[in-house]
Design a protein around this motif. Structure first.
Motif, PDB file in Angstrom:
ATOM      1  N   VAL A 134       0.825  -1.225   0.000  1.00  0.00           N
ATOM      2  CA  VAL A 134       0.000   0.000   0.000  1.00  0.00           C
ATOM      3  C   VAL A 134       0.852   1.265   0.000  1.00  0.00           C
ATOM      4  O   VAL A 134       0.322   2.379  -0.055  1.00  0.00           O
ATOM      5  CB  VAL A 134      -0.967   0.026   1.208  1.00  0.00           C
ATOM      6  N   LEU A 135       2.173   1.107   0.040  1.00  0.00           N
ATOM      7  CA  LEU A 135       3.080   2.255  -0.003  1.00  0.00           C
ATOM      8  C   LEU A 135       3.302   2.685  -1.440  1.00  0.00           C
ATOM      9  O   LEU A 135       3.822   1.921  -2.250  1.00  0.00           O
ATOM     10  CB  LEU A 135       4.412   1.882   0.650  1.00  0.00           C
ATOM     11  N   ALA A 159      -3.294   2.546  11.980  1.00  0.00           N
ATOM     12  CA  ALA A 159      -4.651   2.538  11.454  1.00  0.00           C
ATOM     13  C   ALA A 159      -5.593   3.174  12.472  1.00  0.00           C
ATOM     14  O   ALA A 159      -5.211   3.469  13.602  1.00  0.00           O
ATOM     15  CB  ALA A 159      -5.081   1.102  11.149  1.00  0.00           C
ATOM     16  N   LYS A 160      -6.843   3.377  12.069  1.00  0.00           N
ATOM     17  CA  LYS A 160      -7.820   4.041  12.922  1.00  0.00           C
ATOM     18  C   LYS A 160      -7.990   3.345  14.269  1.00  0.00           C
ATOM     19  O   LYS A 160      -8.239   3.993  15.287  1.00  0.00           O
ATOM     20  CB  LYS A 160      -9.171   4.136  12.213  1.00  0.00           C
ATOM     21  N   ALA A 173      -1.549   0.315   8.258  1.00  0.00           N
ATOM     22  CA  ALA A 173      -0.124   0.603   8.117  1.00  0.00           C
ATOM     23  C   ALA A 173       0.362   1.311   9.374  1.00  0.00           C
ATOM     24  O   ALA A 173      -0.397   2.051  10.016  1.00  0.00           O
ATOM     25  CB  ALA A 173       0.140   1.482   6.886  1.00  0.00           C
ATOM     26  N   ASN A 174       1.622   1.064   9.711  1.00  0.00           N
ATOM     27  CA  ASN A 174       2.232   1.636  10.912  1.00  0.00           C
ATOM     28  C   ASN A 174       3.576   2.264  10.571  1.00  0.00           C
ATOM     29  O   ASN A 174       4.349   1.691   9.796  1.00  0.00           O
ATOM     30  CB  ASN A 174       2.441   0.551  11.966  1.00  0.00           C
ATOM     31  N   LEU A 179      13.402   5.130   9.780  1.00  0.00           N
ATOM     32  CA  LEU A 179      11.940   5.070   9.665  1.00  0.00           C
ATOM     33  C   LEU A 179      11.561   3.698   9.149  1.00  0.00           C
ATOM     34  O   LEU A 179      12.133   3.210   8.172  1.00  0.00           O
ATOM     35  CB  LEU A 179      11.440   6.144   8.691  1.00  0.00           C
ATOM     36  N   VAL A 180      10.590   3.073   9.796  1.00  0.00           N
ATOM     37  CA  VAL A 180      10.036   1.801   9.337  1.00  0.00           C
ATOM     38  C   VAL A 180       8.554   1.992   9.043  1.00  0.00           C
ATOM     39  O   VAL A 180       7.806   2.466   9.895  1.00  0.00           O
ATOM     40  CB  VAL A 180      10.220   0.686  10.378  1.00  0.00           C
ATOM     41  N   ILE A 181       8.152   1.633   7.821  1.00  0.00           N
ATOM     42  CA  ILE A 181       6.737   1.661   7.419  1.00  0.00           C
ATOM     43  C   ILE A 181       6.289   0.209   7.302  1.00  0.00           C
ATOM     44  O   ILE A 181       6.709  -0.500   6.393  1.00  0.00           O
ATOM     45  CB  ILE A 181       6.542   2.417   6.090  1.00  0.00           C
ATOM     46  N   GLU A 182       5.452  -0.246   8.232  1.00  0.00           N
ATOM     47  CA  GLU A 182       5.036  -1.642   8.328  1.00  0.00           C
ATOM     48  C   GLU A 182       3.591  -1.761   7.895  1.00  0.00           C
ATOM     49  O   GLU A 182       2.757  -0.908   8.213  1.00  0.00           O
ATOM     50  CB  GLU A 182       5.238  -2.108   9.771  1.00  0.00           C
ATOM     51  N   MET A 183       3.281  -2.835   7.146  1.00  0.00           N
ATOM     52  CA  MET A 183       1.946  -2.939   6.531  1.00  0.00           C
ATOM     53  C   MET A 183       1.606  -4.394   6.264  1.00  0.00           C
ATOM     54  O   MET A 183       2.455  -5.292   6.396  1.00  0.00           O
ATOM     55  CB  MET A 183       1.926  -2.142   5.215  1.00  0.00           C
TER      56      MET A 183
END
Length: 232
Positions: free
Chosen positions: A39-40, A149-150, A162-163, A225-229
């Motif tokens: 989703v990135l 996420a929400k 995503a985090n 930075l880590v973008i986890e999904m």
């Protein structure tokens, strides 16, 4: 699975006021094999000269996170928001059905920022804007959960599973990060150099990770930075 992305192999663009590094296809850089990672959709590493910036322009159906690394970023939008943020602070927008905004460097120093776009969980969300101001102590030698996420626990909540986590780790210190089953992550080496599972990352490099336990050592003072999904 790990895959290192050397910043020298990324797309780039340079003008008299803007220098950009494109992690994924964007603007004049198009690579059909490098459109997104799950989703990135966008990670742009921008250097913006003083007294310049991006004039009012539209977005829709995208979750947009801007992380300021140096200098000052002033945001203004058609919903009446106007704010200035600096190092370690975050601006976020859910563009949804449509939003117009501008981003300017009204300060005296060069502005460095990461602009990150995430595909939303559905189209036509109600547009939303906010910013969050962190302290360095929040991320010094420990992970700071910045975006979720929400239904998550982070201070910034977006319309997607995503985090975002950040850390500033002192030289020779070590930490771990687990990318769980059915999950993947994208790592940006913002500053410094590190060793991740025996792979060296230098400043502005990146790494794609799928279902892996990461052991991270700071070879010098680092900012990650880590973008986890969810796994694509």
């Amino acid at each position: 699975m790990l895959r290192k992305i050397d910043h020298k192999n990324m797309g780039s663009s340079e003008s008299p006021w803007l220098k950009s590094l494109f992690h994924f296809s964007f603007a004049n850089y198009h690579n059909p094999n490098n459109i997104n990672f799950g989703v990135l959709r966008v990670v742009n590493d921008d250097l913006v000269s003083a007294d310049t910036g991006f004039d009012m322009h539209p977005h829709r159906d995208m979750e947009i996170i801007t992380y300021v690394l140096d200098g000052e970023l002033t945001h203004e939008d058609n919903m009446g928001n106007r704010n200035t943020i600096s190092r370690g602070h975050v601006q976020y927008m859910s563009a949804g059905t449509g939003i117009y905004h501008s981003e300017h460097n009204l300060g005296k120093d060069v502005l460095r920022l990461l602009q990150i776009w995430i595909f939303p969980d559905k189209k036509d969300h109600k547009p939303n804007y906010g910013d969050f101001r962190t302290d360095e102590k929040d991320r010094r030698n420990k992970w700071f959960h910045m975006v979720s996420a929400k239904n998550g626990e982070a201070p910034i909540k977006i319309n997607q599973d995503a985090n975002f986590y950040v850390i500033e780790l002192d030289k020779d210190k070590e930490t771990e990060f687990l990318v769980d089953s059915d999950r993947q992550a994208y790592i940006v080496q913002i500053e410094g150099s590190s060793e991740i599972n025996d792979v060296n990352l230098n400043e502005r490099d990146a790494m794609e990770v799928v279902e892996e336990n990461l052991k991270i050592k700071a070879l010098e003072n680092i900012h990650l930075l880590v973008i986890e999904m969810k796994k694509a």
